[in-house]
Design a protein around this motif. Structure first.
Motif: not given
Length: 134
Positions: A3-24
């Motif tokens: 995946a690619r996260d293009t949120n411009p706020r990410l360029t400011a640094g800090g911490e971000v959490a990613y969660v991968l979920q699946y649904r069938e």
């Protein structure tokens, strides 16, 4: 998975959490993985990609500052003449954005053409191209 996260706020640094979920078959969601990522703050002030660009009638111009300080974001025409000052003053370090409505400082609509956004700080000048399509 990728995946690619293009949120411009990410360029400011800090911490971000990613969660991968699946649904069938529209059933219950299951967590497959979780990752916390620490992002380094920017080394210098810079403009990010305006969105949308080309634009009509307005565009958002994101920028990021490496540290707190004075900054000015202005729009110039192709001849280098000041069209509009969008933001000026003291800003905190991190992500910011300003909107340009395609008008000059007097409120008159500018014609279609190429314009330049210029971010000026005490130690750097950064420029990006804007395309206004009427």
């Amino acid at each position: 998975w990728s995946a690619r996260d293009t949120n411009p706020r990410l360029t400011a640094g800090g911490e971000v959490a990613y969660v991968l979920q699946y649904r069938e078959d529209h059933g219950e969601w299951f967590e497959v993985g979780r990752r916390n990522v620490t992002l380094a703050p920017p080394a210098a002030a810079r403009l990010l990609e305006p969105r949308p660009n080309p634009f009509n009638p307005r565009t958002t111009i994101p920028f990021v500052l490496a540290r707190m300080g004075e900054a000015t974001l202005a729009v110039y025409d192709a001849a280098g003449r000041l069209v509009a000052e969008l933001a000026s003053g003291a800003f905190a370090a991190g992500a910011h954005e300003a909107m340009w409505n395609g008008c000059n400082d007097r409120g008159a609509a500018m014609p279609s053409g190429i314009y330049f956004a210029r971010l000026t700080t005490d130690d750097r000048v950064d420029v990006c191209k804007l395309a206004l399509l009427r």
